[in-house]
Design a protein around this motif. Structure first.
Motif, PDB file in Angstrom:
ATOM      1  N   ILE A 102       1.099  -1.346  -0.334  1.00  0.00           N
ATOM      2  CA  ILE A 102       0.311  -0.091  -0.169  1.00  0.00           C
ATOM      3  C   ILE A 102       1.003   1.265   0.191  1.00  0.00           C
ATOM      4  CG2 ILE A 102      -1.882   1.434   1.155  1.00  0.00           C
ATOM      5  CD1 ILE A 102      -2.823  -1.381   2.465  1.00  0.00           C
ATOM      6  N   ALA A 103       1.526   1.256   0.844  1.00  0.00           N
ATOM      7  CA  ALA A 103       2.589   3.032   1.186  1.00  0.00           C
ATOM      8  C   ALA A 103       3.029   2.958  -0.297  1.00  0.00           C
ATOM      9  CB  ALA A 103       2.581   2.676   2.495  1.00  0.00           C
ATOM     10  N   MET A 104       4.296   1.928  -0.462  1.00  0.00           N
ATOM     11  CA  MET A 104       4.962   1.453  -1.389  1.00  0.00           C
ATOM     12  C   MET A 104       4.237   2.471  -2.594  1.00  0.00           C
ATOM     13  SD  MET A 104       8.326  -0.540  -2.537  1.00  0.00           S
ATOM     14  CE  MET A 104       8.989  -0.129  -3.967  1.00  0.00           C
ATOM     15  N   LEU A 129      12.561   8.556 -11.689  1.00  0.00           N
ATOM     16  CA  LEU A 129      12.919   9.131 -10.372  1.00  0.00           C
ATOM     17  C   LEU A 129      12.311   9.030  -9.432  1.00  0.00           C
ATOM     18  CD1 LEU A 129      13.786  11.513  -8.879  1.00  0.00           C
ATOM     19  CD2 LEU A 129      11.263  12.412  -9.703  1.00  0.00           C
ATOM     20  N   ALA A 130      10.467   8.386  -9.678  1.00  0.00           N
ATOM     21  CA  ALA A 130      10.079   8.101  -8.432  1.00  0.00           C
ATOM     22  C   ALA A 130      10.469   6.750  -7.946  1.00  0.00           C
ATOM     23  CB  ALA A 130       8.459   7.841  -9.366  1.00  0.00           C
ATOM     24  N   ALA A 131      10.501   5.725  -8.889  1.00  0.00           N
ATOM     25  CA  ALA A 131      10.971   3.838  -8.037  1.00  0.00           C
ATOM     26  C   ALA A 131      12.085   4.348  -7.323  1.00  0.00           C
ATOM     27  CB  ALA A 131      11.347   3.376  -9.365  1.00  0.00           C
ATOM     28  N   SER A 132      13.147   5.077  -7.955  1.00  0.00           N
ATOM     29  CA  SER A 132      14.582   5.305  -7.258  1.00  0.00           C
ATOM     30  C   SER A 132      14.644   5.805  -5.601  1.00  0.00           C
ATOM     31  CB  SER A 132      15.592   6.234  -7.986  1.00  0.00           C
ATOM     32  OG  SER A 132      15.790   5.706  -9.342  1.00  0.00           O
ATOM     33  N   LEU A 133      13.268   6.174  -5.569  1.00  0.00           N
ATOM     34  CA  LEU A 133      12.994   7.435  -4.379  1.00  0.00           C
ATOM     35  C   LEU A 133      12.388   6.552  -3.097  1.00  0.00           C
ATOM     36  CD1 LEU A 133      13.308  11.269  -5.419  1.00  0.00           C
ATOM     37  CD2 LEU A 133      15.104  10.204  -3.979  1.00  0.00           C
ATOM     38  N   ALA A 134      11.638   6.014  -3.999  1.00  0.00           N
ATOM     39  CA  ALA A 134      10.483   5.070  -3.530  1.00  0.00           C
ATOM     40  C   ALA A 134      10.813   3.983  -1.656  1.00  0.00           C
ATOM     41  CB  ALA A 134       9.562   4.144  -4.556  1.00  0.00           C
ATOM     42  N   PRO A 135      11.670   3.087  -2.325  1.00  0.00           N
ATOM     43  CA  PRO A 135      12.527   2.534  -1.282  1.00  0.00           C
ATOM     44  C   PRO A 135      13.236   2.508  -0.160  1.00  0.00           C
ATOM     45  CG  PRO A 135      13.678   1.897  -3.431  1.00  0.00           C
ATOM     46  CD  PRO A 135      12.758   2.891  -3.706  1.00  0.00           C
ATOM     47  N   LEU A 161      10.188  -1.751   9.775  1.00  0.00           N
ATOM     48  CA  LEU A 161      11.396  -0.675   9.600  1.00  0.00           C
ATOM     49  C   LEU A 161      12.122  -1.658   8.958  1.00  0.00           C
ATOM     50  CD1 LEU A 161      11.758   2.958  11.864  1.00  0.00           C
ATOM     51  CD2 LEU A 161      10.637   2.448   9.340  1.00  0.00           C
ATOM     52  N   THR A 162      12.664  -2.456   9.356  1.00  0.00           N
ATOM     53  CA  THR A 162      13.799  -3.019   9.344  1.00  0.00           C
ATOM     54  C   THR A 162      12.790  -4.387   8.161  1.00  0.00           C
ATOM     55  OG1 THR A 162      14.859  -3.281  11.328  1.00  0.00           O
ATOM     56  CG2 THR A 162      15.811  -4.860   9.794  1.00  0.00           C
ATOM     57  N   ALA A 163      12.148  -4.810   8.351  1.00  0.00           N
ATOM     58  CA  ALA A 163      11.558  -5.732   7.253  1.00  0.00           C
ATOM     59  C   ALA A 163      11.133  -5.128   6.134  1.00  0.00           C
ATOM     60  CB  ALA A 163      10.747  -6.435   8.206  1.00  0.00           C
ATOM     61  N   GLU A 164      10.794  -3.985   6.377  1.00  0.00           N
ATOM     62  CA  GLU A 164      10.610  -3.094   4.599  1.00  0.00           C
ATOM     63  C   GLU A 164      11.575  -3.326   4.459  1.00  0.00           C
ATOM     64  OE1 GLU A 164       8.496   1.045   3.894  1.00  0.00           O
ATOM     65  OE2 GLU A 164       9.935   0.679   5.799  1.00  0.00           O
ATOM     66  N   ALA A 165      13.129  -2.195   4.640  1.00  0.00           N
ATOM     67  CA  ALA A 165      14.007  -2.483   3.970  1.00  0.00           C
ATOM     68  C   ALA A 165      14.231  -3.678   3.606  1.00  0.00           C
ATOM     69  CB  ALA A 165      14.910  -1.709   5.087  1.00  0.00           C
ATOM     70  N   GLY A 166      13.784  -4.709   4.107  1.00  0.00           N
ATOM     71  CA  GLY A 166      14.504  -5.348   3.640  1.00  0.00           C
ATOM     72  C   GLY A 166      14.110  -6.447   2.028  1.00  0.00           C
ATOM     73  N   LEU A 167      13.244  -5.910   1.756  1.00  0.00           N
ATOM     74  CA  LEU A 167      12.291  -6.650   0.661  1.00  0.00           C
ATOM     75  C   LEU A 167      12.080  -5.472  -0.412  1.00  0.00           C
ATOM     76  CD1 LEU A 167       9.681  -8.572   2.968  1.00  0.00           C
ATOM     77  CD2 LEU A 167      11.302  -9.268   0.559  1.00  0.00           C
ATOM     78  N   ASN A 168      11.675  -4.320   0.019  1.00  0.00           N
ATOM     79  CA  ASN A 168      11.512  -3.076  -0.398  1.00  0.00           C
ATOM     80  C   ASN A 168      12.130  -2.634  -1.916  1.00  0.00           C
ATOM     81  OD1 ASN A 168      13.228  -0.826   0.605  1.00  0.00           O
ATOM     82  ND2 ASN A 168      10.909  -0.359   1.160  1.00  0.00           N
ATOM     83  N   ASP A 169      13.707  -3.207  -1.777  1.00  0.00           N
ATOM     84  CA  ASP A 169      14.820  -2.421  -2.597  1.00  0.00           C
ATOM     85  C   ASP A 169      14.416  -3.669  -3.701  1.00  0.00           C
ATOM     86  OD1 ASP A 169      16.011  -0.605  -2.035  1.00  0.00           O
ATOM     87  OD2 ASP A 169      17.041  -2.202  -0.218  1.00  0.00           O
ATOM     88  N   GLY A 170      14.157  -4.947  -3.806  1.00  0.00           N
ATOM     89  CA  GLY A 170      13.620  -5.791  -5.061  1.00  0.00           C
ATOM     90  C   GLY A 170      12.387  -5.649  -5.562  1.00  0.00           C
ATOM     91  N   PHE A 171      11.573  -5.419  -4.260  1.00  0.00           N
ATOM     92  CA  PHE A 171      10.158  -4.850  -4.791  1.00  0.00           C
ATOM     93  C   PHE A 171      10.254  -3.650  -5.928  1.00  0.00           C
ATOM     94  CE2 PHE A 171       8.265  -7.688  -2.506  1.00  0.00           C
ATOM     95  CZ  PHE A 171       7.139  -8.522  -2.350  1.00  0.00           C
ATOM     96  N   ALA A 172      11.374  -3.030  -5.973  1.00  0.00           N
ATOM     97  CA  ALA A 172      11.089  -1.531  -6.684  1.00  0.00           C
ATOM     98  C   ALA A 172      12.296  -1.534  -7.767  1.00  0.00           C
ATOM     99  CB  ALA A 172      12.047  -0.882  -5.811  1.00  0.00           C
ATOM    100  N   PHE A 173      12.855  -2.509  -7.779  1.00  0.00           N
ATOM    101  CA  PHE A 173      13.893  -3.143  -9.185  1.00  0.00           C
ATOM    102  C   PHE A 173      13.064  -2.893 -10.319  1.00  0.00           C
ATOM    103  CE2 PHE A 173      17.398  -5.253 -11.363  1.00  0.00           C
ATOM    104  CZ  PHE A 173      17.814  -4.501 -11.725  1.00  0.00           C
TER     105      PHE A 173
END
Length: 411
Positions: A102-104, A129-135, A161-173
């Motif tokens: 939802i948030a991302m 721009l959006a995908a680079s800054l979103a995660p 915050l820890t688990a989100e940061a661990g997963l959202n890089d892969g979701f943004a790529f």
């Protein structure tokens, strides 16, 4: 990234970074300062001297910096996964799904529209721009993340915050890939959804699980000799590189694979102290590389990296931190059981950092964008603002959150 610097000075810088990386965290523990802040300031100061000279566009051109940032991100993902004591389940990780699903997307959509209509970028550049800054970033968020393995539950805020940061890089790529395809004019949305998004995510999840289970067995359960008995934290680096390489060879999402493998390793003999050894070793290697990159970024900020920014670009960078991310997270947590203060912290501490640098380097090293300099300026400002704003506020805010959590437990 080519540094025009003498050999003795290079050795001096490396030695100073190693000492600073060991000393600074302890000395800054009680101060509203962070190691990334000091590195950015040091790099900024060096830009006004003749000690270090970098060619034009050092942050966006050349594959060396891209690969360094790539390694920093994957090491950070392994470390983040090893730090999580909470067992994986769809229900226990509900806060993470709210942030990812939802948030991302809300953050990406808002930045996409701002990029096109407020900044005047084309749709591909706006998406980049959006995908680079979103995660959020798993690298620069130590003060808001969970403690070392085995430290116990640190509350929903730190876990999310820890688990989100661990997963959202892969979701943004995958959205970085889509921006490249759109810029080239060869985007097939159906193929992108099937292959680049869901296909690569599926491969990443599968490989990460298999490699993580296998490595966990070798480390903790091998009948002949458990590798954990060696006490060599280097095993974490080996597991990271092995998982990432296998996933890339199978055309999967390497970021997701590394984090999932870390979760699988962490679930194997979770009380073994070797988990702490691996996490600490990964953090030490990652910290030195991060300091180097932030010195270069600080140098760039003082050497013209922000020349292409406009007043509207400044607004977008700052509004992302102050409004877009917090509002998206609050919407994501609508109807949840989390308290108001926890929701506010989770929303506000969406730290931006090294992952953004890697995405931009990956994109610009493969496709020219007319908006390149402006995108670099906006993202660099957003990272710098995040480093200082979040760095100053994270310790007192998280200390208050920890105190409230302990008070509630005692009550």
């Amino acid at each position: 990234m080519m540094l025009a610097v003498s050999y003795p000075l290079l050795l001096l810088v490396i030695g100073a970074l190693l000492l600073l990386g060991s000393w600074a965290p302890m000395m800054l523990r009680r101060l509203p300062l962070s190691l990334p802040m000091l590195c950015l300031l040091a790099g900024f100061g060096l830009s006004f001297t003749n000690l270090v000279r970098l060619p034009a566009g050092p942050l966006g051109d050349g594959g060396v910096a891209e690969k360094i940032n790539e390694m920093i991100v994957v090491l950070a993902l392994m470390e983040a996964g090893l730090r999580l004591d909470r067992r994986f389940s769809l229900r226990r990780w509900a806060s993470v799904w709210r942030l990812l699903l939802i948030a991302m997307p809300l953050t990406i959509g808002t930045l996409l529209l701002l990029g096109h209509y407020a900044l005047g970028f084309g749709w591909p550049a706006s998406l980049l721009l959006a995908a680079s800054l979103a995660p959020t970033d798993p690298v620069l968020a130590a003060d808001v993340q969970t403690g070392p393995p085995g430290a116990g539950e640190d509350g929903e805020t730190r876990f999310a915050l820890t688990a989100e940061a661990g997963l959202n890089d892969g979701f943004a790529f995958p959205f970085i890939v889509l921006a490249l395809l759109l810029e080239r004019g060869v985007a097939d949305i159906g193929h992108w959804l099937a292959a680049d998004l869901f296909g690569e995510l599926a491969v990443g999840l599968l490989v990460g699980t298999i490699v993580g289970r296998a490595v966990g067995y070798l480390l903790f359960e091998l009948p002949a000799i458990k590798l954990s008995n060696t006490g060599e934290g280097l095993a974490a680096i080996g597991a990271t590189l092995l998982c990432y390489a296998v996933t890339l060879m199978l055309q999967g999402n390497g970021f997701v694979a590394v984090f999932v493998s870390a979760i699988a390793i962490r679930s194997t003999c979770p009380d073994d102290a070797f988990h702490v050894t691996m996490a600490e070793f990964s953090a030490q290697v990652e910290r030195v590389l991060v300091m180097l990159i932030l010195l270069v970024l600080g140098w760039g900020l003082g050497s013209g990296l922000l020349q292409a920014i406009t007043p509207m670009g400044v607004c977008v960078a700052l509004v992302l931190i102050a409004v877009i991310r917090p509002a998206s997270a609050l919407i994501g947590f609508a109807g949840s059981r989390e308290g108001r203060y926890a929701r506010m912290l989770i929303g506000f501490f969406g730290i931006r950092g090294i992952g953004t640098l890697f995405y931009l380097q990956y994109a610009f090293n493969r496709q020219p964008f007319a908006e390149k300099q402006a995108i670099w300026a906006i993202c660099s400002l957003a990272i710098a603002a995040s480093v200082f704003v979040h760095g100053i506020l994270s310790k007192p805010a998280m200390a208050r959150a920890d105190a409230r959590r302990l008070q509630n437990q005692e009550g």
